[in-house]
Write a protein that holds these residues in place. Structure first.
Motif, PDB file in Angstrom:
ATOM      1  N   ALA A  90       0.840  -1.192   0.000  1.00  0.00           N
ATOM      2  CA  ALA A  90       0.000   0.000   0.000  1.00  0.00           C
ATOM      3  C   ALA A  90       0.873   1.239   0.000  1.00  0.00           C
ATOM      4  CB  ALA A  90      -0.910   0.010   1.229  1.00  0.00           C
ATOM      5  N   SER A  91       0.299   2.339  -0.447  1.00  0.00           N
ATOM      6  CA  SER A  91       0.998   3.612  -0.388  1.00  0.00           C
ATOM      7  C   SER A  91       0.834   4.212   1.000  1.00  0.00           C
ATOM      8  CB  SER A  91       0.433   4.576  -1.435  1.00  0.00           C
ATOM      9  OG  SER A  91      -0.889   4.951  -1.088  1.00  0.00           O
ATOM     10  N   ARG A  92       1.641   5.215   1.302  1.00  0.00           N
ATOM     11  CA  ARG A  92       1.517   5.871   2.604  1.00  0.00           C
ATOM     12  C   ARG A  92       0.147   6.533   2.752  1.00  0.00           C
ATOM     13  NH1 ARG A  92       5.693  10.067   5.629  1.00  0.00           N
ATOM     14  NH2 ARG A  92       4.256  10.632   7.310  1.00  0.00           N
ATOM     15  N   ALA A  93      -0.367   7.083   1.645  1.00  0.00           N
ATOM     16  CA  ALA A  93      -1.674   7.737   1.706  1.00  0.00           C
ATOM     17  C   ALA A  93      -2.751   6.758   2.146  1.00  0.00           C
ATOM     18  CB  ALA A  93      -2.021   8.338   0.345  1.00  0.00           C
ATOM     19  N   ALA A  94      -2.682   5.516   1.646  1.00  0.00           N
ATOM     20  CA  ALA A  94      -3.671   4.503   2.028  1.00  0.00           C
ATOM     21  C   ALA A  94      -3.513   4.111   3.492  1.00  0.00           C
ATOM     22  CB  ALA A  94      -3.534   3.280   1.131  1.00  0.00           C
ATOM     23  N   VAL A  95      -2.266   4.030   3.946  1.00  0.00           N
ATOM     24  CA  VAL A  95      -2.010   3.688   5.346  1.00  0.00           C
ATOM     25  C   VAL A  95      -2.471   4.822   6.258  1.00  0.00           C
ATOM     26  CG1 VAL A  95      -0.203   3.250   7.058  1.00  0.00           C
ATOM     27  CG2 VAL A  95      -0.111   2.116   4.827  1.00  0.00           C
ATOM     28  N   ASP A  96      -2.128   6.060   5.909  1.00  0.00           N
ATOM     29  CA  ASP A  96      -2.525   7.206   6.732  1.00  0.00           C
ATOM     30  C   ASP A  96      -4.039   7.369   6.797  1.00  0.00           C
ATOM     31  OD1 ASP A  96       0.097   7.750   7.252  1.00  0.00           O
ATOM     32  OD2 ASP A  96       0.269   9.463   5.894  1.00  0.00           O
ATOM     33  N   ALA A  97      -4.718   6.945   5.728  1.00  0.00           N
ATOM     34  CA  ALA A  97      -6.179   7.032   5.703  1.00  0.00           C
ATOM     35  C   ALA A  97      -6.836   5.917   6.515  1.00  0.00           C
ATOM     36  CB  ALA A  97      -6.683   6.989   4.261  1.00  0.00           C
ATOM     37  N   GLY A  98      -6.022   4.976   7.008  1.00  0.00           N
ATOM     38  CA  GLY A  98      -6.552   3.897   7.830  1.00  0.00           C
ATOM     39  C   GLY A  98      -7.097   2.722   7.042  1.00  0.00           C
ATOM     40  N   PHE A  99      -6.801   2.666   5.726  1.00  0.00           N
ATOM     41  CA  PHE A  99      -7.316   1.563   4.909  1.00  0.00           C
ATOM     42  C   PHE A  99      -6.691   0.235   5.321  1.00  0.00           C
ATOM     43  CE2 PHE A  99      -8.041   4.567   1.020  1.00  0.00           C
ATOM     44  CZ  PHE A  99      -9.008   5.242   1.741  1.00  0.00           C
ATOM     45  N   VAL A 100      -5.369   0.247   5.571  1.00  0.00           N
ATOM     46  CA  VAL A 100      -4.635  -0.983   5.894  1.00  0.00           C
ATOM     47  C   VAL A 100      -3.605  -0.683   6.972  1.00  0.00           C
ATOM     48  CG1 VAL A 100      -4.934  -2.075   3.641  1.00  0.00           C
ATOM     49  CG2 VAL A 100      -3.006  -0.525   4.009  1.00  0.00           C
ATOM     50  N   ALA A 101      -3.008  -1.738   7.511  1.00  0.00           N
ATOM     51  CA  ALA A 101      -1.990  -1.593   8.557  1.00  0.00           C
ATOM     52  C   ALA A 101      -0.691  -1.052   7.972  1.00  0.00           C
ATOM     53  CB  ALA A 101      -1.739  -2.934   9.234  1.00  0.00           C
ATOM     54  N   ASN A 102       0.129  -0.401   8.811  1.00  0.00           N
ATOM     55  CA  ASN A 102       1.345   0.224   8.295  1.00  0.00           C
ATOM     56  C   ASN A 102       2.431  -0.769   7.917  1.00  0.00           C
ATOM     57  OD1 ASN A 102       2.252  -0.571  10.804  1.00  0.00           O
ATOM     58  ND2 ASN A 102       2.555   1.492  11.600  1.00  0.00           N
ATOM     59  N   ASP A 103       2.291  -2.069   8.292  1.00  0.00           N
ATOM     60  CA  ASP A 103       3.302  -3.029   7.860  1.00  0.00           C
ATOM     61  C   ASP A 103       3.177  -3.359   6.375  1.00  0.00           C
ATOM     62  OD1 ASP A 103       0.937  -4.451   8.064  1.00  0.00           O
ATOM     63  OD2 ASP A 103       1.841  -6.213   8.998  1.00  0.00           O
ATOM     64  N   MET A 104       2.136  -2.831   5.722  1.00  0.00           N
ATOM     65  CA  MET A 104       1.965  -3.030   4.280  1.00  0.00           C
ATOM     66  C   MET A 104       2.516  -1.859   3.469  1.00  0.00           C
ATOM     67  SD  MET A 104      -1.899  -4.612   4.254  1.00  0.00           S
ATOM     68  CE  MET A 104      -2.036  -4.557   2.468  1.00  0.00           C
ATOM     69  N   GLN A 105       3.011  -0.834   4.152  1.00  0.00           N
ATOM     70  CA  GLN A 105       3.422   0.384   3.448  1.00  0.00           C
ATOM     71  C   GLN A 105       4.700   0.191   2.655  1.00  0.00           C
ATOM     72  OE1 GLN A 105       3.408   3.997   5.787  1.00  0.00           O
ATOM     73  NE2 GLN A 105       5.075   4.856   4.580  1.00  0.00           N
ATOM     74  N   VAL A 106       4.651   0.604   1.395  1.00  0.00           N
ATOM     75  CA  VAL A 106       5.821   0.621   0.516  1.00  0.00           C
ATOM     76  C   VAL A 106       6.211   2.078   0.310  1.00  0.00           C
ATOM     77  CG1 VAL A 106       6.679   0.127  -1.804  1.00  0.00           C
ATOM     78  CG2 VAL A 106       5.156  -1.504  -0.655  1.00  0.00           C
ATOM     79  N   GLY A 107       7.483   2.383   0.513  1.00  0.00           N
ATOM     80  CA  GLY A 107       7.909   3.764   0.313  1.00  0.00           C
ATOM     81  C   GLY A 107       9.107   4.111   1.156  1.00  0.00           C
ATOM     82  N   GLN A 108       9.488   5.369   1.124  1.00  0.00           N
ATOM     83  CA  GLN A 108      10.664   5.828   1.842  1.00  0.00           C
ATOM     84  C   GLN A 108      10.571   5.561   3.343  1.00  0.00           C
ATOM     85  OE1 GLN A 108      11.318  10.030   1.548  1.00  0.00           O
ATOM     86  NE2 GLN A 108      13.459   9.907   2.169  1.00  0.00           N
ATOM     87  N   THR A 109       9.389   5.713   3.911  1.00  0.00           N
ATOM     88  CA  THR A 109       9.202   5.449   5.337  1.00  0.00           C
ATOM     89  C   THR A 109       8.528   4.105   5.591  1.00  0.00           C
ATOM     90  OG1 THR A 109       7.131   6.720   5.270  1.00  0.00           O
ATOM     91  CG2 THR A 109       9.116   7.893   5.947  1.00  0.00           C
ATOM     92  N   GLY A 110       8.477   3.264   4.559  1.00  0.00           N
ATOM     93  CA  GLY A 110       7.920   1.921   4.691  1.00  0.00           C
ATOM     94  C   GLY A 110       8.937   0.897   4.235  1.00  0.00           C
ATOM     95  N   LYS A 111       8.488  -0.089   3.496  1.00  0.00           N
ATOM     96  CA  LYS A 111       9.384  -1.125   2.991  1.00  0.00           C
ATOM     97  C   LYS A 111       9.910  -0.749   1.609  1.00  0.00           C
ATOM     98  CE  LYS A 111       7.544  -5.096   5.541  1.00  0.00           C
ATOM     99  NZ  LYS A 111       6.638  -4.388   6.436  1.00  0.00           N
ATOM    100  N   ILE A 112      11.164  -1.079   1.364  1.00  0.00           N
ATOM    101  CA  ILE A 112      11.787  -0.885   0.061  1.00  0.00           C
ATOM    102  C   ILE A 112      11.708  -2.218  -0.673  1.00  0.00           C
ATOM    103  CG2 ILE A 112      13.855  -0.191  -1.183  1.00  0.00           C
ATOM    104  CD1 ILE A 112      12.767   2.013   0.588  1.00  0.00           C
ATOM    105  N   VAL A 113      11.063  -2.252  -1.827  1.00  0.00           N
ATOM    106  CA  VAL A 113      10.891  -3.499  -2.569  1.00  0.00           C
ATOM    107  C   VAL A 113      11.411  -3.345  -3.993  1.00  0.00           C
ATOM    108  CG1 VAL A 113       8.880  -4.136  -1.185  1.00  0.00           C
ATOM    109  CG2 VAL A 113       8.546  -2.925  -3.341  1.00  0.00           C
ATOM    110  N   ALA A 114      11.822  -4.447  -4.565  1.00  0.00           N
ATOM    111  CA  ALA A 114      12.275  -4.453  -5.961  1.00  0.00           C
ATOM    112  C   ALA A 114      11.894  -5.785  -6.594  1.00  0.00           C
ATOM    113  CB  ALA A 114      13.783  -4.226  -6.043  1.00  0.00           C
ATOM    114  N   PRO A 115      10.600  -6.080  -6.687  1.00  0.00           N
ATOM    115  CA  PRO A 115      10.158  -7.356  -7.230  1.00  0.00           C
ATOM    116  C   PRO A 115      10.318  -7.415  -8.752  1.00  0.00           C
ATOM    117  CG  PRO A 115       8.273  -5.957  -6.839  1.00  0.00           C
ATOM    118  CD  PRO A 115       9.464  -5.212  -6.316  1.00  0.00           C
ATOM    119  N   GLU A 116      10.072  -8.584  -9.305  1.00  0.00           N
ATOM    120  CA  GLU A 116      10.114  -8.727 -10.760  1.00  0.00           C
ATOM    121  C   GLU A 116       8.941  -7.995 -11.407  1.00  0.00           C
ATOM    122  OE1 GLU A 116      10.433 -12.817 -11.868  1.00  0.00           O
ATOM    123  OE2 GLU A 116      12.063 -13.214 -10.445  1.00  0.00           O
TER     124      GLU A 116
END
Length: 309
Positions: free
Chosen positions: A226-252
């Motif tokens: 999820a994006s930070r905007a979705a996390v900040d809006a309360g849609f999902v938990a913050n352990d799903m956040q992808v971004g500078q202040t979340g998880k860094i991912v590089a999937p295929e």
């Protein structure tokens, strides 16, 4: 020159980021040692010893390391660190909590989130939310650094036969204690190591609508982010956040659904091999980094894509 990598694990299994960190360490050209600190972690030690390229596994199996509290573990690592040229750990929440403490105890600098090895004392790391890459050099006798796992290829998990050395040290700093944890359970791959990631943004409108992405992810065998905007809006938990202040991912494959593409989010996923964006706004910044873009209503496009799989 010997290099010590601190293993990330849960006392049952080695985390994939450890293999990537070992891949970075291998580029330094020294002898590789791996520290496994935990409690009743024999299964992790067996996995660690099987990694090709690792010559020694150091084991600190004690109750004070059961939850790898940084206050306790930093004392162990700093004590061992005086005998090594480099101390490395994955740049996850555990490594970012641990290594600054180790560097302070050793009175040396610490490099964060390295993404490239230039020489044994020179590295590349992102700055300005990944918009620039800085080349940094250490003048200290011991290099302490966290490693961005997605930037390095992992070492193989099997085929090695490292020696195992048991440590007697058990440092209890007495300044913190483990109270409890709440773990999210899922049959989907872990977000940080998944081959495919499907992420949703504020465009989904609510947490209930993330079910659309979950159906798609299940068809693809993907993790859900999820994006930070979705996390900040309360849609999902913050352990799903992808971004500078979340998880860094590089999937295929990274599928961004209803995500505008703010710099904060791009910093966490722009190194993905293939990026697909679905957004009804043709001017959304996400399309500037996407390999494939679909300008469409996600509530129509995602179910149609899911049915086609």
């Amino acid at each position: 020159m010997a290099i010590l990598v601190i293993a990330e694990h849960d006392n049952r299994a080695l985390k994939g980021a450890t293999l990537n960190t070992l891949g970075a360490a291998a580029q330094l050209g020294g002898e590789l040692h791996l520290l496994v600190a935990g409690f009743s972690c024999a299964a992790v030690v067996a996995q660690a010893a099987a990694i090709p390229g690792v010559s020694k596994v150091l084991v600190a199996d004690a109750a004070v390391y059961a939850h790898q509290l940084a206050e306790n573990l930093s004392r162990l690592v700093a004590g061992l660190g005086k005998g090594y040229s480099h101390l490395l750990a994955p740049a996850g929440s555990a490594g970012k909590n641990l290594l600054p403490r180790v560097a302070a105890l050793l009175d040396v600098a610490q490099f964060s989130d390295i993404v490239g090895v230039v020489s044994p004392n020179t590295f590349k790391r992102p700055i300005y939310a990944g918009n620039a890459i800085a080349t940094v050099q250490s003048l200290d006798p011991i290099v302490v650094a966290t490693v961005r796992a997605s930037a390095f290829d992992p070492l193989p998990a099997e085929g090695g036969s490292a020696a195992v050395e048991t440590l007697d040290a058990a440092h209890d700093a007495g300044t913190s204690r483990f109270v409890g944890e709440e773990l999210a359970k899922s049959d989907r791959p872990e977000l940080g190591s998944a081959r495919i990631v499907v992420s949703g943004g504020r465009g989904l409108g609510s947490g209930e609508n993330f079910a659309l992405l979950e159906k798609l992810a299940d068809k693809l065998g993907a993790a859900v982010g999820a994006s930070r905007a979705a996390v900040d809006a309360g849609f999902v938990a913050n352990d799903m956040q992808v971004g500078q202040t979340g998880k860094i991912v590089a999937p295929e494959l990274y599928i961004a659904v209803g995500i505008s593409g703010a710099i904060q989010h791009l910093a966490g996923m722009k190194d993905s091999k293939v990026i697909v964006a679905i957004n009804k706004d043709p001017e959304a910044p996400i399309f500037q980094v996407a390999d494939y873009g679909l300008v469409a209503d996600l509530f129509e496009a995602v179910p149609e894509l899911e049915r086609a799989l």
